[in-house]
Design an enzyme around this catalytic site. Structure first.
Site, PDB file in Angstrom:
ATOM      1  CG  ASP A 293       0.726   9.442  18.590  1.00  0.00           C
ATOM      2  OD1 ASP A 293       1.017  10.061  19.071  1.00  0.00           O
ATOM      3  OD2 ASP A 293      -0.890   9.095  18.183  1.00  0.00           O
TER       4      ASP A 293
ATOM      5  CG  HIS B 180      -1.760   7.043   9.424  1.00  0.00           C
ATOM      6  ND1 HIS B 180      -1.769   7.554   8.263  1.00  0.00           N
ATOM      7  CD2 HIS B 180      -0.295   8.345  10.870  1.00  0.00           C
ATOM      8  CE1 HIS B 180      -1.211   9.394   8.253  1.00  0.00           C
ATOM      9  NE2 HIS B 180      -0.675   9.173  10.399  1.00  0.00           N
TER      10      HIS B 180
HETATM   11  C1  LIG Z   1      -0.052  11.260  15.061  1.00  0.00           C
HETATM   12  C2  LIG Z   1      -1.593  10.380  14.904  1.00  0.00           C
HETATM   13  O1  LIG Z   1      -2.226  11.624  14.652  1.00  0.00           O
HETATM   14  S1  LIG Z   1      -1.069   9.461  13.878  1.00  0.00           S
HETATM   15  C3  LIG Z   1      -2.743   8.231  15.264  1.00  0.00           C
HETATM   16  C4  LIG Z   1      -2.895   8.257  16.044  1.00  0.00           C
HETATM   17  N1  LIG Z   1      -4.099   7.833  16.293  1.00  0.00           N
HETATM   18  C5  LIG Z   1      -4.242   6.225  16.621  1.00  0.00           C
HETATM   19  O2  LIG Z   1      -3.356   5.417  16.747  1.00  0.00           O
HETATM   20  C6  LIG Z   1      -5.435   6.115  17.415  1.00  0.00           C
HETATM   21  C7  LIG Z   1      -5.936   4.553  16.766  1.00  0.00           C
HETATM   22  N2  LIG Z   1      -6.098   4.304  15.326  1.00  0.00           N
HETATM   23  C8  LIG Z   1      -6.974   4.864  14.436  1.00  0.00           C
HETATM   24  O3  LIG Z   1      -8.556   5.264  15.553  1.00  0.00           O
HETATM   25  C9  LIG Z   1      -7.183   5.187  12.835  1.00  0.00           C
HETATM   26  O4  LIG Z   1      -6.489   4.136  12.553  1.00  0.00           O
HETATM   27  C10 LIG Z   1      -6.660   6.751  12.409  1.00  0.00           C
HETATM   28  C11 LIG Z   1      -7.984   7.481  13.238  1.00  0.00           C
HETATM   29  C12 LIG Z   1      -5.604   6.860  12.876  1.00  0.00           C
HETATM   30  C13 LIG Z   1      -6.528   6.868  11.310  1.00  0.00           C
HETATM   31  O5  LIG Z   1      -8.940   6.500  11.699  1.00  0.00           O
HETATM   32  P1  LIG Z   1      -9.787   5.959   9.925  1.00  0.00           P
HETATM   33  O6  LIG Z   1      -8.528   6.735   8.785  1.00  0.00           O
HETATM   34  O7  LIG Z   1     -10.442   6.292   8.842  1.00  0.00           O
HETATM   35  O8  LIG Z   1      -9.189   4.356   9.430  1.00  0.00           O
HETATM   36  P2  LIG Z   1      -9.380   3.305   8.269  1.00  0.00           P
HETATM   37  O9  LIG Z   1     -10.366   4.014   7.218  1.00  0.00           O
HETATM   38  O10 LIG Z   1      -7.571   3.381   7.661  1.00  0.00           O
HETATM   39  O11 LIG Z   1     -10.240   2.451   9.278  1.00  0.00           O
HETATM   40  C14 LIG Z   1      -9.886   1.015   8.707  1.00  0.00           C
HETATM   41  C15 LIG Z   1      -9.955  -0.158   9.419  1.00  0.00           C
HETATM   42  O12 LIG Z   1      -9.556  -0.569  10.238  1.00  0.00           O
HETATM   43  C16 LIG Z   1     -10.639  -0.198  11.610  1.00  0.00           C
HETATM   44  N3  LIG Z   1      -8.894   0.606  12.535  1.00  0.00           N
HETATM   45  C17 LIG Z   1      -8.565   1.457  12.099  1.00  0.00           C
HETATM   46  N4  LIG Z   1      -7.694   1.306  13.076  1.00  0.00           N
HETATM   47  C18 LIG Z   1      -8.031   0.630  14.028  1.00  0.00           C
HETATM   48  C19 LIG Z   1      -7.001   0.859  15.304  1.00  0.00           C
HETATM   49  N5  LIG Z   1      -6.077   1.237  15.676  1.00  0.00           N
HETATM   50  N6  LIG Z   1      -7.389  -0.079  16.375  1.00  0.00           N
HETATM   51  C20 LIG Z   1      -8.413  -1.103  15.426  1.00  0.00           C
HETATM   52  N7  LIG Z   1      -9.230  -1.291  14.386  1.00  0.00           N
HETATM   53  C21 LIG Z   1      -8.527   0.173  14.299  1.00  0.00           C
HETATM   54  C22 LIG Z   1     -11.916   0.899  11.208  1.00  0.00           C
HETATM   55  O13 LIG Z   1     -12.029   0.340  12.912  1.00  0.00           O
HETATM   56  C23 LIG Z   1     -11.855   0.540   9.772  1.00  0.00           C
HETATM   57  O14 LIG Z   1     -12.923  -1.041  10.741  1.00  0.00           O
HETATM   58  P3  LIG Z   1     -14.162  -1.326   9.814  1.00  0.00           P
HETATM   59  O15 LIG Z   1     -13.995  -1.056   8.481  1.00  0.00           O
HETATM   60  O16 LIG Z   1     -14.215  -2.397  10.037  1.00  0.00           O
HETATM   61  O17 LIG Z   1     -15.147   0.096   9.741  1.00  0.00           O
HETATM   62  O1  LIG Z   2      -1.426  12.968   9.313  1.00  0.00           O
HETATM   63  C1  LIG Z   2      -2.200  12.289  10.798  1.00  0.00           C
HETATM   64  O2  LIG Z   2      -3.085  12.227   9.641  1.00  0.00           O
HETATM   65  C2  LIG Z   2      -1.128  12.245  11.829  1.00  0.00           C
HETATM   66  C3  LIG Z   2       0.218  11.727  12.261  1.00  0.00           C
HETATM   67  O3  LIG Z   2       0.210  10.639  11.379  1.00  0.00           O
HETATM   68  C4  LIG Z   2       0.756  13.201  12.138  1.00  0.00           C
HETATM   69  O4  LIG Z   2      -0.480  14.318  12.158  1.00  0.00           O
HETATM   70  O5  LIG Z   2       1.751  12.982  12.456  1.00  0.00           O
END
Ligand SMILES: CC(=O)SCCNC(=O)CCNC(=O)[C@H](O)C(C)(C)COP(=O)(O)OP(=O)(O)OC[C@H]1O[C@@H](n2cnc3c(N)ncnc32)[C@H](O)[C@@H]1OP(=O)(O)O
Ligand SMILES: O=C([O-])CC(=O)C(=O)O
Length: 373
Positions: A309, A258
């Site tokens: 999710d 997140h």
């Molecule tokens: C309702 C919602 O929108 S909740 C989010 C739903 N989305 C997902 O579940 C998709 C999977 N998750 C992700 O892609 C990301 O965690 C996001 C998009 C939610 C957040 O992205 P960011 O804030 O840019 O991630 P963040 O900077 O914290 O990532 C840090 C590290 O963890 C890794 N990481 C973060 N999430 C994941 C994941 N789900 N799986 C594997 N690696 C991950 C990143 O690749 C990054 O690695 P690096 O430093 O080697 O490049």
């Molecule tokens: O806040 C975010 O980036 C994603 C999330 O958890 C939501 O939209 O519920």
């Protein structure tokens, strides 16, 4: 110019009274999400997000009646759904298009004042449940259903989807899921809605743009992908190797991580418990056990925790909901938050127009096409 902040991480782009995240605490207009999830009805939460206070009894009854009387759709929308179904359009694509199409049938779509905004928001919130349920039924060759006056918003959605009035337990679970997904500060789809209406365009444009952003797998689209992953894994004995391979290939694992919560998403515990109960009741406990194992491995190996999710996927799956409806269902709830932010943006608007640092070529001269290599 100042440094570029990738993904606008940590940037404060607006003030809001709608919701707040402080550490692991999520509040809607000052009420803790735990308090609301345990006690409130989704209709009360919508009112809260739009008015920054809970309704009294009379206001709630009036609001429920307004939602109910606006749930019906123009039959021409059903004809569109037949086309979408024939073209195998993803329901989230269908929802995005039909949110826009709703404006065609709203003779007051272009009205622009406070009262018109609240009335329009009510019409959109009312109709979004009908859009998702009707789309699902039309593509199964079934008649869309009209809502029942005696049912809540949550129960009506399930009724219009399945054709059966849900049990109290089903209604309660779905009501909680709607509350948990309703708003989340300046997430990507909400920010999209605010950017869109900051041009003073209409509300339908705002929710249509937001639906487009929610659809992506890094945001609301992740819940459908979680179920795809669980189906690919198939059974408990494959969890370890599947997840390890993803980690080795540096692939994203859906439903984890997140932007804001680094110590865990406060909504996940409710969905986890709901998933435990409902998978057990429906004889699908292995799905829950697999989910828990995935979460253990990711926490241990990557320090990643489940977001909203992750467990919602098995909850919806166990309720018998088709997987490609998971994100549209997220939208049925989140539209309340988008509308709250749109109302707030209109109230105190300044066009959202940041800057970009140009990193491309400079000083080039035009060459006629016949002279280009
Ligand atoms: C309702 C919602 O929108 S909740 C989010 C739903 N989305 C997902 O579940 C998709 C999977 N998750 C992700 O892609 C990301 O965690 C996001 C998009 C939610 C957040 O992205 P960011 O804030 O840019 O991630 P963040 O900077 O914290 O990532 C840090 C590290 O963890 C890794 N990481 C973060 N999430 C994941 C994941 N789900 N799986 C594997 N690696 C991950 C990143 O690749 C990054 O690695 P690096 O430093 O080697 O490049
Ligand atoms: O806040 C975010 O980036 C994603 C999330 O958890 C939501 O939209 O519920």
């Amino acid at each position: 110019m100042a440094d570029v902040i990738r993904g606008l991480e940590g940037v404060l782009a607006t003030e809001t009274k709608v919701s707040s995240i402080v550490g692991q605490q999520l509040t809607y207009a000052g009420y803790d999400i735990d308090d609301l999830t345990e006690n409130a009805k989704f209709e009360e939460v919508i009112f809260l997000l739009w008015h920054f206070r809970l309704p009294n009894e009379q206001e709630l009854e009036e609001f429920k009646a307004q939602l109910l009387e606006n749930m019906e759709l123009n039959p021409r929308i059903y004809e569109h759904f037949e086309d979408y179904a024939a073209d195998h359009v993803h329901p989230m694509t269908g929802l995005r298009t039909s949110l826009s199409y709703l404006a065609h049938f709203d003779p007051r779509a272009e009205e622009f004042n406070d009262e018109a905004h609240f009335n329009k928001a009510t019409r959109i919130q009312a109709k979004v449940a009908s859009l998702v349920a009707a789309f699902a039924r039309v593509r199964q060759g079934k008649e869309p259903l009209k809502p029942k006056a005696e049912l809540s918003y949550a129960a009506n959605f399930l009724y219009m989807l399945f054709g059966e009035v849900p049990t109290d337990v089903q209604e309660e679970a779905f009501n909680k899921a709607l509350i948990l997904h309703a708003d989340h500060e300046l997430n990507a789809s909400t920010f999209t809605a605010r950017v869109c209406v900051s041009t003073l365009t209409d509300m339908y444009s705002g929710v249509t743009a937001a639906a487009g952003a929610l659809k992506g797998p890094l945001h609301g689209g992740a819940n459908e992908q979680v179920m795809k992953m669980l189906s690919e894994i198939g059974s408990m004995e494959n969890v370890e190797s599947y997840i390890q391979k993803k980690i080795d290939n540096k692939e994203k694992i859906m439903g984890f991580g997140h932007r804001v919560y680094k110590e865990g998403d406060p909504r996940a515990k409710y969905l986890k418990e709901m998933s435990r109960r409902i998978t057990d009741e429906t004889g699908q406990k292995e799905l829950y056990d697999m989910s828990v194992r995935i979460a253990e491995i990711l926490e241990e190996k990557k320090g990643l925790l489940p977001n909203v999710d992750f467990y919602s996927a098995t909850v919806y799956h166990s309720m018998g909901i088709e997987h490609d409806l998971f994100t549209p269902i997220f939208a049925v709830s989140r539209v309340s938050g988008w509308l709250a932010h749109i109302l707030e943006q209109y109230e105190n608007n300044r066009i959202i127009r940041p800057r970009a640092e140009y990193v491309g070529e400079v000083g080039r001269k035009y060459v006629p096409v016949s002279e280009r290599k």
